[in-house]
Design a protein around this motif. Structure first.
Motif, mmCIF file in Angstrom:
data_model
loop_
_atom_site.group_PDB
_atom_site.id
_atom_site.type_symbol
_atom_site.label_atom_id
_atom_site.label_comp_id
_atom_site.label_asym_id
_atom_site.label_seq_id
_atom_site.Cartn_x
_atom_site.Cartn_y
_atom_site.Cartn_z
ATOM 1 N N CYS A 1 -4.592 -50.979 -9.013
ATOM 2 C CA CYS A 1 -5.613 -51.097 -7.976
ATOM 3 C C CYS A 1 -5.333 -52.325 -7.117
ATOM 4 O O CYS A 1 -5.159 -53.433 -7.635
ATOM 5 C CB CYS A 1 -6.998 -51.195 -8.606
ATOM 6 N N MET A 2 -5.292 -52.130 -5.808
ATOM 7 C CA MET A 2 -5.020 -53.238 -4.891
ATOM 8 C C MET A 2 -5.957 -53.172 -3.693
ATOM 9 O O MET A 2 -6.523 -52.123 -3.378
ATOM 10 C CB MET A 2 -3.561 -53.183 -4.410
ATOM 11 N N GLY A 3 -6.133 -54.314 -3.039
ATOM 12 C CA GLY A 3 -6.908 -54.361 -1.803
ATOM 13 C C GLY A 3 -5.970 -54.449 -0.614
ATOM 14 O O GLY A 3 -5.038 -55.250 -0.618
ATOM 15 N N LEU A 4 -6.202 -53.616 0.385
ATOM 16 C CA LEU A 4 -5.425 -53.677 1.624
ATOM 17 C C LEU A 4 -6.199 -54.592 2.577
ATOM 18 O O LEU A 4 -7.195 -54.208 3.159
ATOM 19 C CB LEU A 4 -5.256 -52.281 2.225
ATOM 20 N N THR A 5 -5.737 -55.829 2.687
ATOM 21 C CA THR A 5 -6.501 -56.869 3.380
ATOM 22 C C THR A 5 -6.250 -56.907 4.887
ATOM 23 O O THR A 5 -6.902 -57.670 5.596
ATOM 24 C CB THR A 5 -6.188 -58.247 2.777
ATOM 25 N N GLN A 6 -5.305 -56.124 5.370
ATOM 26 C CA GLN A 6 -5.062 -55.988 6.800
ATOM 27 C C GLN A 6 -4.879 -54.512 7.129
ATOM 28 O O GLN A 6 -4.548 -53.726 6.246
ATOM 29 C CB GLN A 6 -3.789 -56.729 7.230
ATOM 30 N N CYS A 7 -5.090 -54.161 8.375
ATOM 31 C CA CYS A 7 -4.795 -52.795 8.816
ATOM 32 C C CYS A 7 -4.109 -52.864 10.173
ATOM 33 O O CYS A 7 -4.717 -53.310 11.156
ATOM 34 C CB CYS A 7 -6.053 -51.946 8.912
ATOM 35 N N PRO A 8 -2.849 -52.456 10.251
ATOM 36 C CA PRO A 8 -2.126 -52.506 11.526
ATOM 37 C C PRO A 8 -2.635 -51.505 12.545
ATOM 38 O O PRO A 8 -2.227 -51.548 13.706
ATOM 39 C CB PRO A 8 -0.677 -52.192 11.115
ATOM 40 N N LEU A 9 -3.533 -50.600 12.155
ATOM 41 C CA LEU A 9 -4.034 -49.589 13.077
ATOM 42 C C LEU A 9 -5.460 -49.863 13.533
ATOM 43 O O LEU A 9 -6.080 -49.021 14.184
ATOM 44 C CB LEU A 9 -3.964 -48.196 12.423
ATOM 45 N N LEU A 10 -5.986 -51.059 13.220
ATOM 46 C CA LEU A 10 -7.333 -51.427 13.657
ATOM 47 C C LEU A 10 -7.262 -52.450 14.782
ATOM 48 O O LEU A 10 -6.337 -53.255 14.837
ATOM 49 C CB LEU A 10 -8.133 -52.027 12.496
#
Length: 224
Positions: A167-176
């Motif tokens: 389980c991991m957190g995606l702390t950035q989103c390149p599509l936002l």
């Protein structure tokens, strides 16, 4: 589907990759051009970097040969000979990414509301096909590490929450984009992409994306 031919424009990623072998001074010069985000003269660059104009010219020649910088001759603002000015081919810092995000967002907004999620997922599956074909995914150390490395490479900045559970957190989103509403179908693109990659590279593994399930992050769980 159109193919990128050798006599056509080269992909921007290839140009940016040319920055790797640059010296520290050349990279600093390139960064300065990106920050200035306009056409500048050798004199302006020499003043900005507190360097001799001849040194700047030598570094610019290397950057121009690599395709990272373009030179143009423009008329003088007053009397005198035309001036030679330089501009980076990498775009202003962050600008190419912003424009690409804008393009994706505009495309998603064109989806009908009742099919947006399914359409986004279908896009993701197609994206996953391309990723698998390009051999970007490396599952030699297992599906969890493979997905973590893939998401890091894409700019999602994954942070492990529970390594035992994958389980991991995606702390950035390149599509936002900051201040923009999340378009319908965006998160489904990620899920579809992961489903297709794992289906091709690690058929026994499954990935589950939970949008905004963690503080300041989306949750991604990989069951190997």
């Amino acid at each position: 589907m159109a193919i990128v031919h050798s006599r056509g424009p080269r992909p921007m990623a290839e140009a940016l990759n040319q920055a790797t072998p640059l010296t520290r001074q050349q990279r600093r010069l390139l960064d300065t051009l990106v920050e200035m985000a306009r056409s500048v003269t050798v004199v302006e660059l020499a003043e900005a970097l507190e360097s001799h104009p001849n040194t700047i010219r030598e570094h610019l020649a290397v950057l121009e040969e690599s395709g990272l910088v373009s030179a143009t001759t423009v008329p003088s603002k007053g009397r005198g000979r035309p001036r030679k000015v330089y501009r980076t081919n990498a775009g202003a810092r962050g600008a190419p990414a912003r424009h690409l995000v804008g393009l994706i967002t505009a495309a998603l907004k064109a989806f009908p509301d009742d099919t947006a999620q399914a359409d986004g997922y279908r896009w993701g599956r197609t994206w996953g096909e391309d990723i698998a074909a390009s051999s970007v995914y490396d599952g030699s150390d297992g599906a969890v590490e493979g997905v973590t490395s893939l998401m890091a490479d894409m700019g999602f900045a994954p942070q492990m929450i529970d390594s035992n559970q994958g389980c991991m957190g995606l702390t950035q989103c390149p599509l936002l984009s900051t201040g923009q509403a999340v378009p319908k179908g965006l998160c489904e693109i990620h899920q579809g992409m992961l489903d297709e990659v794992l289906n091709r590279e690690a058929p026994d593994a499954k990935a589950f994306v939970e949008p905004f399930a963690e503080p300041n992050a989306c949750r991604l769980t990989v069951n190997p």
